[in-house]
Enzyme design. Structure first.
Site, short mmCIF file in Angstrom:
data_model
loop_
_atom_site.label_atom_id
_atom_site.label_comp_id
_atom_site.label_asym_id
_atom_site.label_seq_id
_atom_site.Cartn_x
_atom_site.Cartn_y
_atom_site.Cartn_z
N SER A 366 0.90 -1.14 0.02
CA SER A 366 -0.11 -0.06 -0.08
C SER A 366 0.78 1.24 0.26
O SER A 366 1.69 1.36 -1.00
CB SER A 366 -1.06 -0.04 1.04
OG SER A 366 -1.97 1.08 1.12
N HIS A 480 -7.53 -5.68 -0.95
CA HIS A 480 -6.39 -4.89 -0.39
C HIS A 480 -5.96 -5.76 0.82
O HIS A 480 -4.81 -5.41 1.25
CB HIS A 480 -6.61 -3.47 -0.01
CG HIS A 480 -5.76 -2.37 0.19
ND1 HIS A 480 -4.75 -2.37 -0.94
CD2 HIS A 480 -5.41 -2.00 1.10
CE1 HIS A 480 -3.91 -1.31 -0.37
NE2 HIS A 480 -4.29 -1.17 0.80
#
Length: 508
Positions: A366, A480
């Site tokens: 990320s 994610h």
């Protein structure tokens, strides 16, 4: 609905809708009167353009005309700039305790906006929220809130720990946040508190907390003495293997004199020799998050394979105050870069750690994927890299990420003027991808809506067509959160691929 005292199959009444419309209502708690709930919802007219959420009251017994609209207790439609996250009424129903963050005049200023404890007098005709914690130094964990007798229990992020703090419930309403009491610490560092519950009289407090040798256990806390008793030992079997590596705390100094805090985990010398060991610099996501003292599978797997792991909380992270968190606003890739390299260099310079400065890798996910990619555009010192679910092109990210258009604009700046476009490009890995020479494994998930899959695919393609040694690993059906809550077989497969990548590019 009213539930019968002796329900039988088929006899349960039909559920009754308490709210209607196009607004989400969550985090609800009953008021003592049993006729109303308090909850959190964005009910103000500008909710599509800002980040505010109000504390609201919901009628639990709607009339014949159906549910009524939630009634706001805070004033998102007017002067309030709060994003309320958690609400909890006092036992007598006179006070509403809230965890909330201030989004500032634009109502979008979420960057390092410290979550604080607020109180609201429910007996007042026009209740006004009062902040009970310091706006710059205290950042509480949303969702962790309990009332125990004459104290309010909250969890504060502090330098890699999450500590349980008891604050007095009878603080005067006009106290300045900077003068608010710091409270009593009931569960201290290195614990990482994950949940809390308490009997209303405060006699019994139960928390779940992780530690350097525990992924999480249930603890009983005596509020009067502060004594903590562990009720479970869920990581006992793991510790019994003898293979948990306890990280050492690490401090470093950035080039501008700023202190940087982190850890280094070393492989077992009995199994991997005395060194010097290859080193992997690991960078967390967020960026407003923190690595903690808690047992961390990523670190343990790499140390088990023979790697030393350096990781920490550079500027931009949570847990070190508001100024630390806002230091990289409009400045991605600046002091955060300095800080992670300072940590790495401090570890390499320590002769007691026996690390190999000529064999270093870097990885992150990320925002950590951003900074990993960014480092490979700035330096050739790393033998290899792993860029995972990366935030790699802030321009396309604005229009495709589920986090909202505001994220990149608040953190890196807009792209509406020539000057702004240049500033944005100065912080963009994609704008400098032509400078990368470091072998890079790109990992992404096809259903990642936070950092959309195009970010990773484009990074891989740009490296590939420039002749950089690169591979792409895509996971179907994952998002994610793959490394934290993905399918177990996918999490295992990911570790297998990561270890294979390091074994060929950075062998032990």
């Amino acid at each position: 609905m009213d539930v019968p005292t002796d329900p039988r199959p088929g006899d349960l009444p039909e559920p009754v809708a308490l709210t209607a419309g196009d607004t989400d209502v969550g985090a609800h708690r009953w008021l003592p009167d049993g006729d109303h709930l308090v909850a959190v919802s964005a009910v103000h007219p500008g909710r599509e353009e800002d980040l505010l959420r109000d504390a609201v009251v919901v009628d639990a017994r709607p009339g014949a005309d159906g549910p009524t609209a939630p009634r706001p207790l805070t004033d998102g439609a007017g002067t309030s700039t709060l994003a309320v996250d958690t609400v909890l009424p006092s036992a007598d129903g006179r006070t509403l305790w809230m965890l909330a963050s201030d989004q500032g005049p634009t109502r979008l200023e979420f960057v390092a906006s410290q979550t604080g404890l607020f109180s609201l007098d429910l007996t007042a005709a026009s209740p006004v929220p009062h902040r009970r914690t310091d706006v710059d130094a205290v950042d509480l964990v949303p969702g962790l809130l309990a009332v125990a007798g004459d104290e309010v229990l909250v969890a504060d992020q502090r330098r890699g720990a999450v500590v349980l703090v008891a604050l007095p419930a009878d603080v005067a309403a006009d106290v300045a946040p900077a003068d608010a009491p710091t409270g009593r610490v009931l569960v201290d560092s290195p614990a990482v508190v994950q949940a809390v519950a308490a009997a209303p009289d405060g006699g019994r407090i139960v928390v779940t907390a992780a530690a350097p040798n525990s992924a999480g256990d249930v603890l009983a806390v005596d509020a009067s003495s502060g004594t903590t008793t562990r009720l479970t030992d869920l990581s006992a079997d793991l510790r019994a293997t003898g293979r948990i590596r306890t990280p050492r705390e690490l401090t470093a100094t950035a080039p501008d004199g700023y202190p940087v805090h982190g850890w280094v985990a070393l492989p077992d010398a009995d199994r991997h020799g005395a060194g010097p060991h290859p080193v992997i610099l690991m960078i967390h996501g967020g960026p407003y998050a923190q690595y903690t003292h808690a047992l961390f599978d990523e670190v343990q797997v790499l140390a088990e394979a023979g790697y030393a792991v350096v990781y920490g909380n550079p500027r931009g992270s949570a847990g070190y105050g508001r100024a630390h968190g806002t230091a990289i606003q409009r400045a991605f890739g600046t002091v955060d870069t300095d800080d992670v390299l300072a940590l790495l260099d401090a570890a390499l310079a320590d002769p007691g750690l026996a690390l190999d400065a000529d064999r270093t890798g870097v990885m992150g996910g990320s925002y950590g994927g951003y900074l990993t990619a960014w480092l490979t555009t700035r330096t050739q010192r790393f033998t290899a890299a792993v860029v995972e679910r990366g935030f790699l092109d802030p321009v396309s990210f604005v229009g495709s990420s589920d986090i909202g258009w505001f994220f990149g604009l608040q953190y890196l700046g807009d792209n509406d003027t020539p000057d702004a476009a240049g500033a944005l490009a100065a912080q963009s890995p994609m704008a400098h991808v032509g400078d990368v020479r470091t072998p890079t494994l790109v990992i992404h998930s096809e259903n990642d809506w936070r950092c959309p899959v195009e970010q990773g695919q484009r990074w891989f393609v740009e490296l590939k067509r420039r002749g950089v040694d690169t591979e792409l690993l895509l996971f179907p059906g994952e998002g994610h959160e793959l490394t934290r809550s993905g399918r177990p077989r996918h999490r295992v497969a990911r570790f297998d691929h990561v270890l294979q990548w390091w074994s060929t590019r950075l062998p032990t």
